[in-house]
Design an enzyme around this catalytic site. Structure first.
Site, short mmCIF file in Angstrom:
data_model
loop_
_atom_site.label_atom_id
_atom_site.label_comp_id
_atom_site.label_asym_id
_atom_site.label_seq_id
_atom_site.Cartn_x
_atom_site.Cartn_y
_atom_site.Cartn_z
N GLU A 70 -5.40 27.45 28.86
CA GLU A 70 -3.97 27.12 28.91
C GLU A 70 -3.05 28.25 28.47
OE1 GLU A 70 -4.11 23.21 26.94
OE2 GLU A 70 -4.02 22.37 28.94
N GLU A 108 -12.33 20.11 31.96
CA GLU A 108 -12.07 18.98 31.06
C GLU A 108 -11.87 17.76 31.94
OE1 GLU A 108 -8.88 19.68 28.20
OE2 GLU A 108 -9.52 21.77 28.01
C1 GAL Z 1 -6.11 19.95 27.44
C2 GAL Z 1 -6.41 21.08 26.48
C3 GAL Z 1 -7.27 20.66 25.33
C4 GAL Z 1 -6.74 19.40 24.75
C5 GAL Z 1 -6.73 18.34 25.79
C6 GAL Z 1 -6.15 17.05 25.32
O1 GAL Z 1 -4.93 20.21 28.08
O2 GAL Z 1 -7.04 22.14 27.14
O3 GAL Z 1 -7.27 21.68 24.38
O4 GAL Z 1 -5.45 19.59 24.30
O5 GAL Z 1 -5.91 18.74 26.85
O6 GAL Z 1 -6.77 16.51 24.24
#
Ligand code: GAL
Length: 973
Positions: free
Chosen positions: A418, A494
């Site tokens: 990010e 993620e």
């Molecule tokens: C993503 C980020 C993570 C965490 C997650 C939400 O955007 O990369 O570090 O913030 O969202 O828990």
């Protein structure tokens, strides 16, 4: 306090550059025959509120300099040892954004340790002082001499110190600033935890010792040969006795080997021998390539069943012990996880060693995130697009790659998380590609994927993943970039945000990963809840989250979004994930009685597993035995017959269970450990014969129906035989919204939890419309609706006596213009507090909801009411058991309440507080038992989804208002 003229040179902690005085980065290795001395332990410590408020006298010999100081455990974070407080923010920087400047209030920890060299510490060569991790900026002195300064918190820094050492009384002084220019590069979503949080070590470097070296150990799957070459800055020999190898550094050997994979982590012990040192090598032969748009290891497509792992321990923060690192890897392996993304920084190097040894694919991510700039127009000021930061970015890339390049488990480098887009990222990617062309590069936060060899996304919906799987995603404007991205393999770096109850929808993602070659799996966000222990004024322990430490800005419980609770107990989400990602699929066909076994691994056959079957009726074992399964290769399936159904006259639901367990002890779990399972319901219990019951009749203030007594005015059930019901069953549609129900503020899709509350579903009123005594039934008609709304639920309860039991049929008909879903539809009743023991036949042992029910095993269970609760760090709906055929709730004496499903199984919840109380609680310590055990018997539940960060439940799991009809049999047992 000293003052600084406007035009003075910026202090080192506000310097864009990564620091001064440290040695070039080099490979990390766990052991060699050179002497080393750990400087971990108890240090003297003083905290100052500003960077320059305190003197530097502590860097010298004068012991008086530390008079009045405290003591601190190193590695450790001072904010977790009683000095200041931790703070949590997700995206926002907790200080004004004005790079490279940091606030004047810059907590600064002075650390000092006096040490002697061990007897016989060599005096030849050099000695190096290594810091494995200091957050966020350090200035170091040894024996009064300044060694230098550094930034880059989760990366190693070494200094040459041989010329300064003395046999005894060495004074090591380290000044650590919480904030530095480097903080702008470290905006990861986690606690801000300053300190020397990884090891401090003194390393002897004998004359002729190894410096940097790079082990290239490829595997040619077409010939079965390994290709080994160790490039070493200091020439020497490479010995691998097991392979009979003795070759010069830089020389290549090709010979048959067993390859390394995460499923078969075959390591060969070797040694790099230079004139002055013998360094232990652990060589894993494997080749990573992207071919035809697919990521392959050793010639085969791999599928990541991954997790994002932050380093976290509730007491120690990011200062993990080797036991905790091992526990993490063991837990991953035991839960079928095969991959880790080291979000969002390189982990302690020993963790990667464990991944090599026990077998996990690793995406090693650089210590880099600048997410806080996203809130400014076009990411204005973003460090990755500001060339003044480029040397620091390159320094971080180099320190990661040089440290970790010899780990076979590391298959992908990640530039960071990010940061938007910028030339700084391109510079990092270029440097990494030149240094290590043998591993692909990952970066997610630039949709063009220009610096990434992988198309990576986070939280994409199932529908979008499907399109991407078909390489049919929306095109980029630039045809060249589009062609590059479209030809890349796809990862969800993620997905499945594991915050609170959930995540839902895992099964459907897994289906897409299996169906589309391009979709090579994903990494659940995230491994563990970062809850910090606290105690109420009354001494009740609980886990705190953002806002519990006096933070001015914070992001609440968004830091508790893991598959493990803070104490590393697996959450139901972990159990579900483990089931969904099983490496062996076991399904049975009720028609044929055949079990289909599919080896869903990428490399290993099934020889490590033993298979067995069990046959149970109403949860009681009838028979069991081994199941013979051929040693299927990866991707292969076979159909295996079940034995003939064991004869028994026991009544009840008959269930086959088949299991794959470890055939022998492994390095990560003992023999018998459950790897995969399946079930088949062979026969449902027969419904009891219907008996024509008596008619209801009025007797004074009450209505009698068989063994039951109802309130004559309200029609509420008062008593069933000897069992008194203080709170009669009635319709309930409310659940304490989960984090996923509430959704994230930025979501544009419907956030169901918010809509439910806005409509008032948490304050439903029940208007009695009629109590009718029929020929065989008592019917109570109501309308259930919230104030100020035009919608309602016409709800009728029809009671019939069948022997001593009561059958209750409920019908719920929505009226008015419903625009929301419902949290759930079912009954709530209350029993006295003594009814603390629960036995049920249904899904278990843990909770399950419509889209999180794969791990629920049909069986007979017994639990206390207390143990049915899932202790989500922020209390919310939890604990429902799915597919329940019957339940008995029992007190120590007197009759139990038994509820049997009629027609369809139900969800069961029992707790010592109401859903409203659960909803109001902010921490587990707010949940105080009442004098009632509240029991919910739910016909239907809304799905869970993952909307606390990602998509909500899939439409098929939405609970839309419609006509509901369900029935239960109640008896006093
Ligand atoms: C993503 C980020 C993570 C965490 C997650 C939400 O955007 O990369 O570090 O913030 O969202 O828990």
């Amino acid at each position: 306090m000293q003052t600084r003229p406007e035009d003075a040179q910026l202090p080192y902690y506000e310097d864009f550059s990564p620091g001064t005085g440290s040695l070039p980065p080099r490979a990390w290795y766990p052991s060699s025959d050179a002497a080393r001395l750990s400087l971990n332990g108890t240090w003297d410590f003083r905290l100052s509120p500003t960077a320059e408020g305190a003197d530097t006298a502590f860097s010298g010999d004068d012991p008086a300099a530390t008079a009045g100081w405290d003591q601190l455990a190193v590695p450790g974070h001072w904010v977790l040892q009683g000095h200041g407080e931790p703070a949590y923010t997700n995206v926002r920087y907790p200080f004004p954004v004005d790079p490279p400047h940091v606030p004047t209030e810059n907590p600064t920890g002075d650390h000092r340790r006096v040490f002697d060299l061990p007897e016989g510490w060599p005096t030849d060569g050099e000695t190096v002082l290594r810091f494995d991790g200091v957050e966020s900026c350090a200035r170091v002195w040894l024996n009064g001499q300044e060694l230098g300064t550094f930034q880059g918190s989760r990366l190693p820094h070494e200094f040459a110190v041989g010329h300064l050492l003395r046999p005894a009384g060495n004074v090591l002084a380290v000044r650590v600033h919480q904030w530095s220019a480097g903080s702008y590069l470290e905006d990861q979503d986690m606690w801000w935890l300053p300190g020397i949080f990884r090891d401090v070590t003194l390393l002897h470097r004998p004359v002729g010792s190894a410096a940097d070296f790079f082990t290239h150990a490829g595997y040619d799957h077409t010939t079965g040969e390994g290709v080994l070459r160790v490039d070493s800055e200091v020439p020497g020999r490479v010995l691998v006795p097991e392979l009979g190898l003795d070759l010069a550094t830089g020389e290549e050997a090709r010979l048959p080997v067993e390859p390394w994979t995460a499923e078969t982590p075959r390591l060969y012990a070797g040694e790099l021998v230079t004139a002055g040192e013998r360094v232990a090598l652990r060589i894993g032969f494997r080749t990573v390539r992207i071919e035809d748009g697919v990521l392959k290891v050793n010639g085969r497509r791999i599928l990541f069943r991954g997790v994002n792992r932050h380093e976290f321990h509730p007491e120690r923060g990011r200062a993990l012990t080797s036991e905790t690192m091992r526990e993490d890897v063991l837990l991953m392996k035991r839960n079928n996880v095969n991959a880790v993304r080291t979000s969002h920084y390189p982990p302690h190097p020993a963790f990667l060693q464990l991944c090599d040894e026990l077998g996990l694919w690793v995406i090693d991510e650089c210590d880099l995130e600048t997410h806080g700039f996203v809130d400014f127009e076009d990411w204005r000021g973003n460090p990755v697009a500001d060339e003044r930061f480029t040397p620091a970015l390159l320094d971080r890339a180099e320190r990661m790659v040089e440290r970790d390049k010899n780990h076979p488990s590391v298959v992908i480098w990640s530039l960071g998380n990010e940061c938007g887009a910028g030339d700084g990222l391109t510079a990092m990617a270029d440097w990494i590609r030149a240094r290590d062309p043998e591993r692909p590069i990952h970066y997610e936060n630039d949709r063009t994927s220009r610096d990434s060899d992988i198309y990576s996304r986070m939280y994409a919906s199932h529908a979008e993943v499907e399109l991407i799987g078909q390489r049919a995603e929306e095109a980029l404007d630039d045809p060249e970039l589009d062609a590059h991205r479209r030809a890349s393999p796809f990862l969800l770096c993620e997905y499945a945000h594991a915050m609170g109850n959930g995540p839902g929808g895992l099964t459907e993602y897994q289906r897409l990963f299996r169906e589309y070659e391009r979709c090579q799996g994903g990494f659940v966000w995230e491994w563990i809840d970062h809850g910090l222990p606290k105690v109420t004024a009354d001494g009740v322990p609980y886990f705190g989250y953002g806002g519990d430490f006096g933070e001015e800005l914070h992001d609440g419980n968004f830091v508790c979004d893991g598959l493990l609770f803070p104490d590393r107990t697996p959450s139901p989400g972990m159990t579900e994930f483990r089931k969904v990602i099983e490496p062996v699929l076991l399904t049975a066909d009720p028609e044929t009685g055949l079990v289909t076994v599919t080896n869903d691994q990428d490399f290993a056959d099934l020889s490590a597993l033993a298979f067995e079957w069990a046959y149970e009726v109403d949860g009681e074992s009838v028979a069991g035995g081994p199941l013979t399964v051929p040693p299927l290769g990866p991707g292969e399936s076979a159909r295996v017959p079940l034995p003939g159904r064991p004869g028994t006259d026991r009544p009840g639901t008959a269930v086959w269970t088949f299991r794959a367990v470890l055939a022998d002890d492994t390095a990560w779990a003992p023999r018998g450990h459950l790897v995969a399972w399946g079930q088949l319901v062979a026969a449902e219990a027969a419904a009891p014969p219907a008996v024509a019951g008596p008619a209801p009749r009025r007797a004074g203030d009450v209505i009698e129906l068989g063994a039951a007594v109802f309130d004559g005015t309200t029609g509420a059930l008062l008593r069933l035989g000897d069992l008194a019901l203080p709170h009669a069953p009635r319709l309930d549609v409310w659940r304490a919204p989960t984090d996923n129900d509430l959704g994230a503020a930025w979501q544009t899709e419907d956030r169901h939890g918010e809509l439910w509350r806005a409509l008032g579903l948490h304050r439903m009123r029940h208007r009695l419309a009629g109590v009718e005594l029929g020929e065989r039934a008592l019917t109570v008609r109501t309308r259930v609706a919230p104030a100020a709304a035009e919608v309602g639920l016409a709800t009728s309860y029809t009671w019939q006596a069948e022997g001593d039991a009561l059958v209750l049929r409920v019908s719920v008909l929505p009226d008015g213009p419903w625009r929301t879903t419902l949290p759930k539809v079912g009954l709530r009743l209350g029993l006295p507090a003594e009814f603390g023991s629960v036995t049920w036949f249904g899904g278990g042992p843990g909770e399950a909801y419509p889209d999180t029910r794969r791990a629920s095993v049909l069986g007979r269970y017994r639990s206390s009411v207390d143990a049915l609760q899932t202790p989500y760090v922020r209390p919310q709906e939890n604990g429902a058991r799915a597919d329940v055929r019957w339940v008995e709730l029992r007190a120590d004496s007197g009759p139990a309440l038994r509820v049997d499903a009629v027609d369809e199984p139900f969800y069961l919840t029992a707790r010592r507080w109401t859903s409203e109380h659960l909803d109001a609680a902010e921490h587990t310590s707010d949940l105080v038992p009442s004098d009632t055990v509240w029991v919910n018997l739910d016909h239907a539940q809304h799905g869970i989804g993952s909307q606390s960060c990602g998509p909500g439940p899939l439409p098929e799991y939405h609970l839309r208002p419609r006509a509901f009809h369900f029935a239960l049999r109640l008896s006093a047992a």
